[in-house]
Design a protein around this motif. Structure first.
Motif, short mmCIF file in Angstrom:
data_model
loop_
_atom_site.label_atom_id
_atom_site.label_comp_id
_atom_site.label_asym_id
_atom_site.label_seq_id
_atom_site.Cartn_x
_atom_site.Cartn_y
_atom_site.Cartn_z
N GLY A 36 0.84 -1.20 0.00
CA GLY A 36 0.00 0.00 0.00
C GLY A 36 0.87 1.25 0.00
N ALA A 37 2.01 1.18 0.72
CA ALA A 37 2.93 2.33 0.77
C ALA A 37 3.47 2.63 -0.63
N MET A 38 3.61 1.59 -1.45
CA MET A 38 4.13 1.81 -2.80
C MET A 38 3.11 2.59 -3.65
N TYR A 39 1.82 2.20 -3.55
CA TYR A 39 0.79 2.94 -4.29
C TYR A 39 0.65 4.37 -3.73
N ARG A 40 0.85 4.51 -2.42
CA ARG A 40 0.80 5.85 -1.81
C ARG A 40 1.98 6.71 -2.31
N ALA A 41 3.15 6.09 -2.46
CA ALA A 41 4.33 6.83 -2.93
C ALA A 41 4.11 7.32 -4.36
N ILE A 90 2.93 10.18 3.17
CA ILE A 90 2.01 9.30 2.42
C ILE A 90 0.83 8.80 3.25
N ARG A 91 0.90 9.00 4.58
CA ARG A 91 -0.22 8.55 5.43
C ARG A 91 -1.28 9.63 5.55
N LYS A 92 -0.98 10.85 5.04
CA LYS A 92 -1.91 11.97 5.23
C LYS A 92 -3.18 11.78 4.39
N TRP A 98 -6.68 10.16 -2.85
CA TRP A 98 -6.39 9.90 -4.27
C TRP A 98 -5.83 8.52 -4.57
N VAL A 99 -5.32 7.86 -3.52
CA VAL A 99 -4.54 6.64 -3.80
C VAL A 99 -5.33 5.55 -4.52
N SER A 100 -6.61 5.40 -4.20
CA SER A 100 -7.37 4.32 -4.86
C SER A 100 -7.58 4.61 -6.34
N GLY A 129 -1.50 -6.06 1.35
CA GLY A 129 -2.04 -5.27 0.24
C GLY A 129 -3.47 -5.63 -0.07
N ARG A 130 -3.78 -5.64 -1.35
CA ARG A 130 -5.16 -5.95 -1.77
C ARG A 130 -5.20 -7.14 -2.73
N ASP A 131 -4.09 -7.35 -3.46
CA ASP A 131 -4.10 -8.37 -4.53
C ASP A 131 -2.90 -9.31 -4.40
N ILE A 132 -2.37 -9.42 -3.20
CA ILE A 132 -1.15 -10.23 -3.05
C ILE A 132 -1.45 -11.72 -3.25
N GLY A 133 -2.50 -12.19 -2.59
CA GLY A 133 -2.83 -13.62 -2.69
C GLY A 133 -3.54 -13.99 -3.98
N HIS A 179 -15.19 4.67 0.60
CA HIS A 179 -14.92 5.08 -0.78
C HIS A 179 -13.76 4.25 -1.36
N ARG A 180 -12.68 4.12 -0.57
CA ARG A 180 -11.53 3.35 -1.05
C ARG A 180 -11.89 1.88 -1.24
N ASP A 181 -12.62 1.31 -0.27
CA ASP A 181 -13.01 -0.11 -0.39
C ASP A 181 -13.82 -0.32 -1.67
N ILE A 183 -13.83 1.54 -4.52
CA ILE A 183 -12.98 1.63 -5.74
C ILE A 183 -12.07 0.40 -5.83
N ASP A 184 -11.46 0.02 -4.69
CA ASP A 184 -10.52 -1.11 -4.70
C ASP A 184 -11.21 -2.42 -5.10
N SER A 185 -12.48 -2.57 -4.70
CA SER A 185 -13.18 -3.84 -4.96
C SER A 185 -13.82 -3.89 -6.35
N THR A 186 -14.04 -2.72 -6.96
CA THR A 186 -14.78 -2.72 -8.23
C THR A 186 -13.92 -2.37 -9.44
N ARG A 187 -12.62 -2.08 -9.22
CA ARG A 187 -11.79 -1.73 -10.39
C ARG A 187 -11.64 -2.96 -11.29
N ASP A 188 -11.36 -2.69 -12.59
CA ASP A 188 -11.25 -3.80 -13.56
C ASP A 188 -9.98 -4.61 -13.35
O1 DC Z 1 -2.89 -0.52 2.51
P1 DC Z 1 -3.14 0.96 2.25
O2 DC Z 1 -4.43 1.44 2.84
O3 DC Z 1 -1.99 1.82 2.62
O4 DC Z 1 -3.30 1.06 0.64
C1 DC Z 1 -3.57 2.26 0.00
C2 DC Z 1 -4.28 2.03 -1.32
O5 DC Z 1 -3.40 1.40 -2.25
C3 DC Z 1 -5.53 1.15 -1.27
O6 DC Z 1 -6.69 1.91 -1.02
C4 DC Z 1 -5.55 0.51 -2.64
C5 DC Z 1 -4.12 0.51 -3.08
N1 DC Z 1 -3.49 -0.82 -3.02
C6 DC Z 1 -3.69 -1.66 -4.10
O7 DC Z 1 -4.45 -1.32 -5.01
N2 DC Z 1 -3.05 -2.85 -4.14
C7 DC Z 1 -2.23 -3.24 -3.15
N3 DC Z 1 -1.60 -4.41 -3.21
C8 DC Z 1 -2.03 -2.40 -2.03
C9 DC Z 1 -2.70 -1.19 -1.99
#
Ligand code: DC
Length: 224
Positions: A36-41, A90-92, A98-100, A129-133, A179-181, A183-188
């Motif tokens: 997540g920190a990488m997407y935030r960066a 990046i935590r702000k 915007w990160v999602s 993260g969100r898509d690691i597994g 909002h983030r959940d 976008i994160d769950s419905t992106r293509d």
């Molecule tokens: O874990 P986090 O809340 O710091 O992640 C920030 C955003 O980065 C999260 O809303 C979606 C994106 N993210 C992602 O798409 N895929 C990942 N593996 C990790 C994070």
């Protein structure tokens, strides 16, 4: 070469993924990677350099110019963007807002996943993260999928953000998490999904210590 072991920790925003992943990494002496920190960066870079996510050539150029590294500073996992410590920035909230959106961009995901797979070439690695597994390491030895009630997640996030901005309301924080959940769950591209073989952990009503003990027991059963 010794067998490589990957543990994936995915789940919703602010449900304690990084707390669990860091604690497991410490107990097992594994490398911890905060994806997540990488997407935030990347988001911070795009905001600072006014990169329009719809302008593909600019996105590709920016991704070429971005270098993300992790380093342990004062015993804390710290994120660096092009040599600068950006861990706090990046935590702000303005980055969270915007990160999602940035994480929906396929070119961004391709670049991050490539780096995550390279960083994962170690003996024992835990990534959250969100898509690691599901996408980054579908063959991970053990997968956790974490969740918690919105109330509990909001309270945790508020506590984290308290030192930065005391004007934040629980309503604003809850709205950002939802909002983030969404976008994160419905992106293509690589949406947030529970992997079929993931162990689900709802930590709304358990302590961090109980959670760690439970997960370590599973690690011992499945890996050791
Ligand atoms: O874990 P986090 O809340 O710091 O992640 C920030 C955003 O980065 C999260 O809303 C979606 C994106 N993210 C992602 O798409 N895929 C990942 N593996 C990790 C994070």
């Amino acid at each position: 070469m010794e067998t490589q072991i990957i543990i994936a920790v995915d789940g919703f925003a602010s449900c304690g993924k990084s707390t669990l992943a860091k604690a497991l990494a410490k107990s097992l002496d594994y490398i911890y990677i905060d994806t997540g920190a990488m997407y935030r960066a990347v988001t911070l870079y795009f905001l600072e350099n006014k990169v329009n996510i719809k302008d593909e050539p600019s996105v590709m150029q920016a991704l070429d110019d971005i270098n993300i590294r992790f380093q342990i500073l004062d015993k804390k996992n710290t994120t660096f963007l092009n040599g600068k410590n950006i861990e706090e920035e990046i935590r702000k909230m303005y980055v969270s807002e915007w990160v999602s959106e940035v994480a929906t961009v396929s070119a961004v995901r391709r670049a991050m996943v490539k780096q995550q797979r390279e960083m994962g070439q170690q003996k024992g690695v835990i990534l959250d993260g969100r898509d690691i597994g599901t996408v980054v390491f579908p063959d991970a030895k053990l997968k956790f999928f974490m969740t918690a009630s919105l109330e509990v997640r909001t309270q945790r996030r508020l506590t984290e953000l308290q030192n930065q901005d005391r004007s934040l309301t629980p309503e604003a924080v809850a709205k950002n998490l939802q909002h983030r959940d969404h976008i994160d769950s419905t992106r293509d591209d690589s949406p947030l999904r529970q992997a079929k073989d993931a162990v689900v952990i709802d930590n709304s009503n358990i302590t961090q210590e109980e959670q760690l003990a439970m997960c370590l027991a599973l690690v011992n059963m499945r890996i050791a």
